[in-house]
Every structure is written in structure tokens, then in C-alpha cells.
Design a protein around this motif. Structure first.
Motif, PDB file in Angstrom:
ATOM      1  N   GLN A   3      -2.918   4.724 -10.711  1.00  0.00           N
ATOM      2  CA  GLN A   3      -3.154   3.380 -11.248  1.00  0.00           C
ATOM      3  C   GLN A   3      -3.472   2.374 -10.145  1.00  0.00           C
ATOM      4  OE1 GLN A   3       0.468   3.000 -13.471  1.00  0.00           O
ATOM      5  NE2 GLN A   3      -0.528   3.584 -15.399  1.00  0.00           N
ATOM      6  N   ARG A   4      -2.839   2.532  -8.987  1.00  0.00           N
ATOM      7  CA  ARG A   4      -3.148   1.644  -7.851  1.00  0.00           C
ATOM      8  C   ARG A   4      -4.571   1.875  -7.359  1.00  0.00           C
ATOM      9  NH1 ARG A   4       1.421   3.063  -3.737  1.00  0.00           N
ATOM     10  NH2 ARG A   4       0.558   4.967  -4.496  1.00  0.00           N
ATOM     11  N   MET A   5      -5.021   3.134  -7.389  1.00  0.00           N
ATOM     12  CA  MET A   5      -6.344   3.473  -6.893  1.00  0.00           C
ATOM     13  C   MET A   5      -7.451   3.057  -7.863  1.00  0.00           C
ATOM     14  SD  MET A   5      -5.518   7.253  -5.334  1.00  0.00           S
ATOM     15  CE  MET A   5      -6.951   7.459  -4.276  1.00  0.00           C
ATOM     16  N   ASP A   6      -7.158   3.075  -9.139  1.00  0.00           N
ATOM     17  CA  ASP A   6      -8.140   2.781 -10.191  1.00  0.00           C
ATOM     18  C   ASP A   6      -8.308   1.269 -10.331  1.00  0.00           C
ATOM     19  OD1 ASP A   6      -9.870   2.926 -12.328  1.00  0.00           O
ATOM     20  OD2 ASP A   6      -8.310   3.485 -13.783  1.00  0.00           O
ATOM     21  N   ASN A  10     -10.488   1.891 -15.449  1.00  0.00           N
ATOM     22  CA  ASN A  10     -11.238   2.624 -16.462  1.00  0.00           C
ATOM     23  C   ASN A  10     -10.748   4.069 -16.617  1.00  0.00           C
ATOM     24  OD1 ASN A  10     -12.251   3.859 -14.176  1.00  0.00           O
ATOM     25  ND2 ASN A  10     -14.404   3.576 -14.717  1.00  0.00           N
ATOM     26  N   GLY A  11      -9.680   4.429 -15.905  1.00  0.00           N
ATOM     27  CA  GLY A  11      -9.128   5.773 -16.012  1.00  0.00           C
ATOM     28  C   GLY A  11      -9.839   6.803 -15.159  1.00  0.00           C
ATOM     29  N   ARG A  12     -10.764   6.367 -14.326  1.00  0.00           N
ATOM     30  CA  ARG A  12     -11.505   7.267 -13.438  1.00  0.00           C
ATOM     31  C   ARG A  12     -11.709   6.565 -12.095  1.00  0.00           C
ATOM     32  NH1 ARG A  12     -13.248  11.531 -16.023  1.00  0.00           N
ATOM     33  NH2 ARG A  12     -14.970  12.054 -14.663  1.00  0.00           N
ATOM     34  N   PHE A  18     -11.936   5.560  -4.343  1.00  0.00           N
ATOM     35  CA  PHE A  18     -11.232   6.590  -3.590  1.00  0.00           C
ATOM     36  C   PHE A  18     -11.142   6.195  -2.121  1.00  0.00           C
ATOM     37  CE2 PHE A  18     -11.497  10.702  -1.251  1.00  0.00           C
ATOM     38  CZ  PHE A  18     -10.318  11.274  -1.680  1.00  0.00           C
ATOM     39  N   LEU A  19     -12.271   5.807  -1.526  1.00  0.00           N
ATOM     40  CA  LEU A  19     -12.302   5.419  -0.115  1.00  0.00           C
ATOM     41  C   LEU A  19     -11.496   4.149   0.139  1.00  0.00           C
ATOM     42  CD1 LEU A  19     -16.064   6.069   0.718  1.00  0.00           C
ATOM     43  CD2 LEU A  19     -14.097   7.513   1.298  1.00  0.00           C
ATOM     44  N   MET A  20     -11.655   3.168  -0.723  1.00  0.00           N
ATOM     45  CA  MET A  20     -10.937   1.897  -0.542  1.00  0.00           C
ATOM     46  C   MET A  20      -9.424   2.094  -0.613  1.00  0.00           C
ATOM     47  SD  MET A  20     -13.044  -0.548   0.094  1.00  0.00           S
ATOM     48  CE  MET A  20     -11.989  -1.948  -0.175  1.00  0.00           C
ATOM     49  N   SER A  21      -8.986   2.925  -1.508  1.00  0.00           N
ATOM     50  CA  SER A  21      -7.546   3.160  -1.678  1.00  0.00           C
ATOM     51  C   SER A  21      -6.925   3.830  -0.470  1.00  0.00           C
ATOM     52  CB  SER A  21      -7.299   4.016  -2.917  1.00  0.00           C
ATOM     53  OG  SER A  21      -7.740   3.341  -4.059  1.00  0.00           O
ATOM     54  N   TYR A 146      -0.362   8.219   1.281  1.00  0.00           N
ATOM     55  CA  TYR A 146      -0.674   7.387   0.127  1.00  0.00           C
ATOM     56  C   TYR A 146      -0.284   8.021  -1.201  1.00  0.00           C
ATOM     57  CZ  TYR A 146      -3.221   4.162   3.119  1.00  0.00           C
ATOM     58  OH  TYR A 146      -3.569   3.251   4.086  1.00  0.00           O
ATOM     59  N   SER A 147       0.021   9.301  -1.203  1.00  0.00           N
ATOM     60  CA  SER A 147       0.433   9.917  -2.469  1.00  0.00           C
ATOM     61  C   SER A 147       1.951  10.036  -2.515  1.00  0.00           C
ATOM     62  CB  SER A 147      -0.285  11.239  -2.709  1.00  0.00           C
ATOM     63  OG  SER A 147      -0.050  12.157  -1.658  1.00  0.00           O
ATOM     64  N   PHE A 148       2.504  11.154  -2.080  1.00  0.00           N
ATOM     65  CA  PHE A 148       3.939  11.383  -2.254  1.00  0.00           C
ATOM     66  C   PHE A 148       4.739  11.333  -0.957  1.00  0.00           C
ATOM     67  CE2 PHE A 148       1.860  13.690  -5.752  1.00  0.00           C
ATOM     68  CZ  PHE A 148       2.362  12.946  -6.799  1.00  0.00           C
ATOM     69  N   GLY A 149       4.067  11.129   0.170  1.00  0.00           N
ATOM     70  CA  GLY A 149       4.750  11.024   1.447  1.00  0.00           C
ATOM     71  C   GLY A 149       4.753  12.334   2.221  1.00  0.00           C
TER      72      GLY A 149
END
Length: 181
Positions: A3-6, A10-12, A18-21, A146-149
Motif C-alpha cells: 500500500q505504501r508503494m502503490d 490502483n492496486g498495481r 517500484f523505483l520510487m518506493s 523496505y519489505s520485512f527487514g
């Protein structure tokens, strides 16, 4: 984390999102990683594609990540790269210009001088000269953080390695459509 990346909700995820996140610059290498993850060739990642990509990339051991990157450029799946493929691999990872030190390493990568670089030769050189694939490892670190550590991925990598060994890690890199242009 999805959700932070999107950013446009729009759910995609677009390649840009992807790069910005991940605070990454656009590069040919990251485009290839994204294309492998985009299993339905939609140009965007849904949640399942993103989780699969992160798991595939972040859970790699050092040997596994070297094999994953190698396999991205082994178009005929022969287990070896000719010199031009090695140059293409490193150029793609570095985004175009190669430093002097990387060029010297490339000159020595074909250990047995047979005109091809096996995975074993490439792996040996990349372990001896970590600079060779530094951007690929840097991307792996960012995905982990950025995901689970780091702690989660360290445990997951060890667990997968205990079950499958590095052979599994390398072979998983062949499942994607890295050769798709």
C-alpha cells in the motif's frame, strides 16, 4: 508495504512506483528485474507478483544472487556466457559505463580462456571482486530493508538454503522470463 508503494492506489505498481518506493534510479538492470516479476506482462505488478519478486530476489544467498543475475543473461540456458554476454550483463547492471576496475575484472573472468564464462568462473570472480555485481547486491539490500527487514530475510535465506541448497536458488532465477525483450 504494498500500500505504501502503490502511490496512485490502483492496486498495481508501475515500474516508476517500484523505483520510487525503493529510492532507486531507473536502469536497464532494474527494468529486467521488473520484467521478470511482471508475470502477466501487463507492465505493472500486482500484490502477488511483487511478493513473489521480493521473495525470489531477497531470499537469495550470495551464490544464489550471482546465479540469478548470470541466468538473466544466459539466453540459451547453456550454463555459460560468451564474452559479449558478460559485458552486456555488467553494462546492464552498471547502467552503461564501466569503471576501469570493472573492465580489468572482466578481462580476467574467463579463467580457463575457452572463450566462454561458466557460472563457476563468473561466481568465482564475483566473490573475489564484489564490485562486479555491487548494484545487484545493493538492490537486494534495499528490497530486504523496505519489505520485512534484514532479520526476516536472513532467516528465510537460511531456511531455503537448508531445504534446497544454492542449486535451488540459482534454478529459481531461470523460471522467470529474463530473456524477454
Amino acid at each position: 508495504f504494498f500500500q505504501r508503494m502503490d502511490r496512485d492506489v490502483n492496486g498495481r505498481l508501475s515500474h516508476f512506483e517500484f523505483l520510487m518506493s525503493l529510492d532507486e534510479e531507473k536502469s536497464d538492470f532494474l527494468e529486467r528485474v521488473f520484467l521478470i516479476a511482471d508475470m502477466d506482462a501487463s507492465g505493472e505488478l500486482d500484490f502477488v507478483e511483487l511478493v513473489g519478486a521480493i521473495f525470489l530476489y531477497a531470499a537469495q544467498s550470495t551464490t544464489g544472487l550471482v546465479g540469478y543475475v548470470f541466468d538473466m543473461f544466459d539466453k540459451d540456458r547453456s550454463g555459460s556466457l560468451d564474452f559479449s554476454e558478460v559485458v552486456a550483463l555488467v553494462t546492464c547492471v552498471y547502467g552503461g559505463s564501466l569503471g576501469e576496475q570493472v573492465v580489468r575484472i572482466l578481462d580476467a573472468v574467463d579463467v580457463d580462456s575457452d572463450g566462454n564464462v561458466s557460472l563457476a568462473e563468473f561466481s568465482k570472480r564475483s566473490h573475489a571482486y564484489p564490485l562486479l555485481l555491487f548494484p545487484a547486491f545493493q538492490m537486494q539490500q534495499r528490497l530486504k530493508l523496505y519489505s520485512f527487514g534484514e532479520g526476516h530475510w536472513s532467516k528465510e535465506t537460511n531456511r531455503r538454503h537448508e531445504i534446497f541448497g544454492d542449486r535451488w536458488m540459482v534454478r529459481m532465477g531461470r523460471r522467470g522470463r529474463a530473456g524477454r525483450e
